[in-house]
Motif scaffolding. Sequence first.
Motif, PDB file in Angstrom:
ATOM      1  N   TYR A  95       0.835  -1.196   0.000  1.00 52.30           N
ATOM      2  CA  TYR A  95       0.000   0.000   0.000  1.00 52.30           C
ATOM      3  C   TYR A  95       0.874   1.251   0.000  1.00 52.30           C
ATOM      4  N   ILE A  96       0.358   2.286  -0.633  1.00 55.51           N
ATOM      5  CA  ILE A  96       0.936   3.615  -0.540  1.00 55.51           C
ATOM      6  C   ILE A  96      -0.032   4.451   0.290  1.00 55.51           C
ATOM      7  N   LEU A  97       0.486   5.104   1.323  1.00 58.69           N
ATOM      8  CA  LEU A  97      -0.330   5.925   2.216  1.00 58.69           C
ATOM      9  C   LEU A  97       0.087   7.379   2.084  1.00 58.69           C
ATOM     10  N   LEU A  98      -0.904   8.272   2.074  1.00 58.81           N
ATOM     11  CA  LEU A  98      -0.649   9.703   1.989  1.00 58.81           C
ATOM     12  C   LEU A  98      -1.511  10.409   3.023  1.00 58.81           C
ATOM     13  N   ASN A  99      -0.873  11.143   3.915  1.00 63.40           N
ATOM     14  CA  ASN A  99      -1.600  11.891   4.934  1.00 63.40           C
ATOM     15  C   ASN A  99      -2.491  12.930   4.264  1.00 63.40           C
ATOM     16  N   GLU A 100      -3.691  13.118   4.791  1.00 62.70           N
ATOM     17  CA  GLU A 100      -4.656  14.052   4.216  1.00 62.70           C
ATOM     18  C   GLU A 100      -4.235  15.512   4.363  1.00 62.70           C
ATOM     19  N   HIS A 101      -3.546  15.845   5.436  1.00 64.82           N
ATOM     20  CA  HIS A 101      -3.259  17.241   5.750  1.00 64.82           C
ATOM     21  C   HIS A 101      -1.817  17.673   5.478  1.00 64.82           C
ATOM     22  N   TYR A 102      -0.904  16.764   5.499  1.00 65.80           N
ATOM     23  CA  TYR A 102       0.517  17.062   5.351  1.00 65.80           C
ATOM     24  C   TYR A 102       1.098  16.214   4.222  1.00 65.80           C
ATOM     25  N   PRO A 103       2.157  16.664   3.562  1.00 66.39           N
ATOM     26  CA  PRO A 103       2.727  15.912   2.435  1.00 66.39           C
ATOM     27  C   PRO A 103       3.617  14.757   2.891  1.00 66.39           C
ATOM     28  N   TYR A 104       3.052  13.872   3.706  1.00 68.39           N
ATOM     29  CA  TYR A 104       3.775  12.714   4.231  1.00 68.39           C
ATOM     30  C   TYR A 104       3.285  11.453   3.532  1.00 68.39           C
ATOM     31  N   LEU A 105       4.228  10.705   2.992  1.00 64.88           N
ATOM     32  CA  LEU A 105       3.910   9.477   2.278  1.00 64.88           C
ATOM     33  C   LEU A 105       4.658   8.318   2.921  1.00 64.88           C
ATOM     34  N   ALA A 106       4.018   7.150   2.953  1.00 63.64           N
ATOM     35  CA  ALA A 106       4.631   5.953   3.521  1.00 63.64           C
ATOM     36  C   ALA A 106       4.141   4.730   2.765  1.00 63.64           C
ATOM     37  N   PHE A 107       4.809   3.627   3.009  1.00 64.49           N
ATOM     38  CA  PHE A 107       4.443   2.351   2.399  1.00 64.49           C
ATOM     39  C   PHE A 107       4.110   1.363   3.511  1.00 64.49           C
ATOM     40  N   SER A 108       3.185   0.443   3.222  1.00 64.26           N
ATOM     41  CA  SER A 108       2.834  -0.567   4.220  1.00 64.26           C
ATOM     42  C   SER A 108       2.471  -1.878   3.533  1.00 64.26           C
ATOM     43  N   SER A 109       2.558  -2.947   4.303  1.00 59.63           N
ATOM     44  CA  SER A 109       2.162  -4.262   3.794  1.00 59.63           C
ATOM     45  C   SER A 109       0.727  -4.589   4.185  1.00 59.63           C
ATOM     46  N   ALA A 110       0.183  -3.849   5.155  1.00 57.28           N
ATOM     47  CA  ALA A 110      -1.199  -4.066   5.593  1.00 57.28           C
ATOM     48  C   ALA A 110      -1.775  -2.760   6.110  1.00 57.28           C
ATOM     49  N   VAL A 111      -3.057  -2.555   5.831  1.00 61.11           N
ATOM     50  CA  VAL A 111      -3.781  -1.389   6.345  1.00 61.11           C
ATOM     51  C   VAL A 111      -5.078  -1.912   6.939  1.00 61.11           C
ATOM     52  N   ASP A 112      -5.053  -2.143   8.232  1.00 58.58           N
ATOM     53  CA  ASP A 112      -6.229  -2.603   8.963  1.00 58.58           C
ATOM     54  C   ASP A 112      -6.501  -1.605  10.072  1.00 58.58           C
TER      55      ASP A 112
END
Length: 105
Positions: A21-38
């Motif tokens: 998964y690619i995650l992007l914070n709604e309010h700040y330009p922070y991006l991360a990667f994850s193997s699970a989003v629960d």
Amino acid sequence: MPKHPTNFYYALVEMLDNRFYILLNEHYPYLAFSSAVDFGNIKFIDRHDLNNRFSSYYRILSKRELSTPFNQKNLNKSELNRAELDQITFWEPQTVGQVIFNYWD
């Protein structure tokens, strides 16, 4: 807009036999990667092979940064608004990742 009640967008990526998964914070330009989003359980991973594709636009957060224990006493309160501070006090996140990518906003 992110799915309620998250404060982040996420997309499932499937490349060959690799799924993440690619995650992007709604309010700040922070991006991360994850193997699970629960709910309440995001397993952050590093994807160094993709950092260059996003680093011009976002701050790529590493697994190490996101796994760092969160200490509210060391928080720079000038960077957050009152609602964010109230939520942190109520939910008591354990890691920096739980603050940046959360389910309480």
